[in-house]
Design a protein around this motif. Structure first.
Motif, PDB file in Angstrom:
ATOM      1  N   ASN A   4       0.855  -1.186   0.000  1.00 44.12           N
ATOM      2  CA  ASN A   4       0.000   0.000   0.000  1.00 44.12           C
ATOM      3  C   ASN A   4       0.892   1.238   0.000  1.00 44.12           C
ATOM      4  N   SER A   5       1.021   1.899  -1.156  1.00 42.38           N
ATOM      5  CA  SER A   5       1.962   3.008  -1.265  1.00 42.38           C
ATOM      6  C   SER A   5       1.582   4.172  -0.370  1.00 42.38           C
ATOM      7  N   SER A   6       0.278   4.400  -0.181  1.00 44.50           N
ATOM      8  CA  SER A   6      -0.132   5.499   0.688  1.00 44.50           C
ATOM      9  C   SER A   6       0.237   5.215   2.137  1.00 44.50           C
ATOM     10  N   LEU A   7       0.139   3.955   2.557  1.00 47.15           N
ATOM     11  CA  LEU A   7       0.550   3.589   3.908  1.00 47.15           C
ATOM     12  C   LEU A   7       2.061   3.704   4.050  1.00 47.15           C
ATOM     13  N   ASP A   8       2.789   3.288   3.022  1.00 50.22           N
ATOM     14  CA  ASP A   8       4.246   3.428   3.051  1.00 50.22           C
ATOM     15  C   ASP A   8       4.642   4.890   3.201  1.00 50.22           C
ATOM     16  N   ASP A   9       3.998   5.759   2.434  1.00 46.39           N
ATOM     17  CA  ASP A   9       4.301   7.190   2.515  1.00 46.39           C
ATOM     18  C   ASP A   9       3.971   7.732   3.901  1.00 46.39           C
ATOM     19  N   TYR A  10       2.872   7.265   4.470  1.00 45.16           N
ATOM     20  CA  TYR A  10       2.480   7.719   5.809  1.00 45.16           C
ATOM     21  C   TYR A  10       3.545   7.327   6.835  1.00 45.16           C
ATOM     22  N   ILE A  11       3.997   6.065   6.753  1.00 44.19           N
ATOM     23  CA  ILE A  11       5.013   5.589   7.695  1.00 44.19           C
ATOM     24  C   ILE A  11       6.273   6.440   7.586  1.00 44.19           C
ATOM     25  N   LEU A  43      13.317   3.409   6.002  1.00 40.29           N
ATOM     26  CA  LEU A  43      12.647   2.698   7.097  1.00 40.29           C
ATOM     27  C   LEU A  43      13.568   1.666   7.740  1.00 40.29           C
ATOM     28  N   GLN A  44      14.149   0.786   6.935  1.00 39.97           N
ATOM     29  CA  GLN A  44      15.007  -0.243   7.517  1.00 39.97           C
ATOM     30  C   GLN A  44      16.259   0.375   8.138  1.00 39.97           C
ATOM     31  N   GLY A  45      16.749   1.434   7.527  1.00 40.78           N
ATOM     32  CA  GLY A  45      17.910   2.105   8.096  1.00 40.78           C
ATOM     33  C   GLY A  45      17.645   2.669   9.472  1.00 40.78           C
ATOM     34  N   ARG A  46      16.469   3.296   9.641  1.00 47.03           N
ATOM     35  CA  ARG A  46      16.125   3.837  10.967  1.00 47.03           C
ATOM     36  C   ARG A  46      15.895   2.698  11.967  1.00 47.03           C
ATOM     37  N   MET A  47      15.377   1.570  11.491  1.00 40.11           N
ATOM     38  CA  MET A  47      15.206   0.414  12.359  1.00 40.11           C
ATOM     39  C   MET A  47      16.562  -0.111  12.824  1.00 40.11           C
ATOM     40  N   LEU A  48      17.509  -0.252  11.909  1.00 43.27           N
ATOM     41  CA  LEU A  48      18.839  -0.732  12.278  1.00 43.27           C
ATOM     42  C   LEU A  48      19.525   0.228  13.241  1.00 43.27           C
ATOM     43  N   SER A  49      19.379   1.519  12.982  1.00 40.79           N
ATOM     44  CA  SER A  49      19.966   2.517  13.872  1.00 40.79           C
ATOM     45  C   SER A  49      19.387   2.414  15.278  1.00 40.79           C
ATOM     46  N   MET A  50      18.060   2.263  15.370  1.00 39.62           N
ATOM     47  CA  MET A  50      17.426   2.189  16.679  1.00 39.62           C
ATOM     48  C   MET A  50      17.793   0.902  17.408  1.00 39.62           C
ATOM     49  N   LEU A  51      17.803  -0.217  16.696  1.00 36.43           N
ATOM     50  CA  LEU A  51      18.189  -1.479  17.331  1.00 36.43           C
ATOM     51  C   LEU A  51      19.614  -1.390  17.862  1.00 36.43           C
ATOM     52  N   SER A  52      20.505  -0.795  17.083  1.00 37.37           N
ATOM     53  CA  SER A  52      21.878  -0.635  17.532  1.00 37.37           C
ATOM     54  C   SER A  52      21.944   0.268  18.755  1.00 37.37           C
ATOM     55  N   ALA A  53      21.189   1.353  18.749  1.00 32.96           N
ATOM     56  CA  ALA A  53      21.186   2.262  19.896  1.00 32.96           C
ATOM     57  C   ALA A  53      20.636   1.583  21.146  1.00 32.96           C
ATOM     58  N   MET A  54      19.640   0.719  20.981  1.00 26.24           N
ATOM     59  CA  MET A  54      19.072  -0.004  22.120  1.00 26.24           C
ATOM     60  C   MET A  54      20.084  -0.986  22.713  1.00 26.24           C
ATOM     61  N   ILE A  55      20.900  -1.585  21.857  1.00 26.17           N
ATOM     62  CA  ILE A  55      21.898  -2.553  22.311  1.00 26.17           C
ATOM     63  C   ILE A  55      23.152  -1.847  22.798  1.00 26.17           C
TER      64      ILE A  55
END
Length: 212
Positions: A4-11, A43-55
């Motif tokens: 869903n491109s509109s949902l992707d854009d929203y995220i 999106l995946q980049g921000r996820m990797l950054s956050m996971l790394s920051a949490m660890i």
């Protein structure tokens, strides 16, 4: 991401902004390289950054650098004395990656190794807090077996592409080597009582593994 491109854009408009140097790198990857979908992206980049920051890892190993996007994201969460080692098999990427790490924020905390991951893993004398697997899909089980003895108890592994566009759900229909190998990896990880595992349906599948 969803279909869903509109949902992707929203995220993307409601998460932390993509840093400018990574936005430029993502565009460069799409303009200059084959298979740009291999680049993690916003999106995946921000996820990797956050996971790394949490660890907050002191030592990170990445298998598969490609154009360096994911390495820079993971480096954002390093402990103050932390360092990341990344292994890339394609020697034609060496000069580009070295230039990137010499100029990009956080790149001075990254060491590049060029060669086959299965040969190089044992040559880097570290105990890992976090390992990111995004190299040859056919060899994920072998990578896991090589890195596990060097991961501290409570350490983490992140494996990318583990859903492989959903093909892993039917390896009779989808019996190419990559799909079969990723299904083998997923089954192997799930069978191990010394590992805690969650698969996130993010992009092409992202598996989070914790060594007990």
């Amino acid at each position: 991401m969803s279909d869903n491109s509109s949902l992707d854009d929203y995220i993307l408009s409601h998460i932390s902004a993509e840093p400018e140097h990574l936005r430029r790198l993502y565009r460069h990857t799409h303009l200059r390289h084959l298979y740009p979908r291999m680049c993690s992206g916003h999106l995946q980049g921000r996820m990797l950054s956050m996971l790394s920051a949490m660890i907050s890892p002191r030592r990170v190993l990445e298998l598969g650098a490609y154009t360096g996007y994911s390495a820079l994201c993971l480096a954002e969460g390093l402990a103050p004395d932390g360092h990341l080692h990344t292994i890339e098999v394609d020697d034609e990427m060496e000069d580009e990656l070295l230039e990137l790490f010499a100029t990009a924020p956080g790149g001075d905390r990254i060491t590049l190794h060029i060669g086959d991951a299965e040969e190089l893993i044992g040559q880097i004398d570290e105990v890992w807090d976090l390992v990111y697997i995004d190299a040859n899909k056919r060899r994920y089980v072998e990578y896991l077996d090589l890195v596990l003895p060097r991961i501290r108890p409570g350490g983490f592994i992140i494996a990318d592409n583990t859903l492989w566009d959903g093909k892993v759900t039917d390896t009779v229909k989808n019996h190419d080597a990559q799909t079969v190998a990723l299904d083998r990896f997923n089954t192997y990880v799930a069978s191990r009582t010394d590992l805690e595992t969650v698969i996130l349906p993010l992009r092409d599948g992202l598996t989070l593994i914790r060594r007990r």
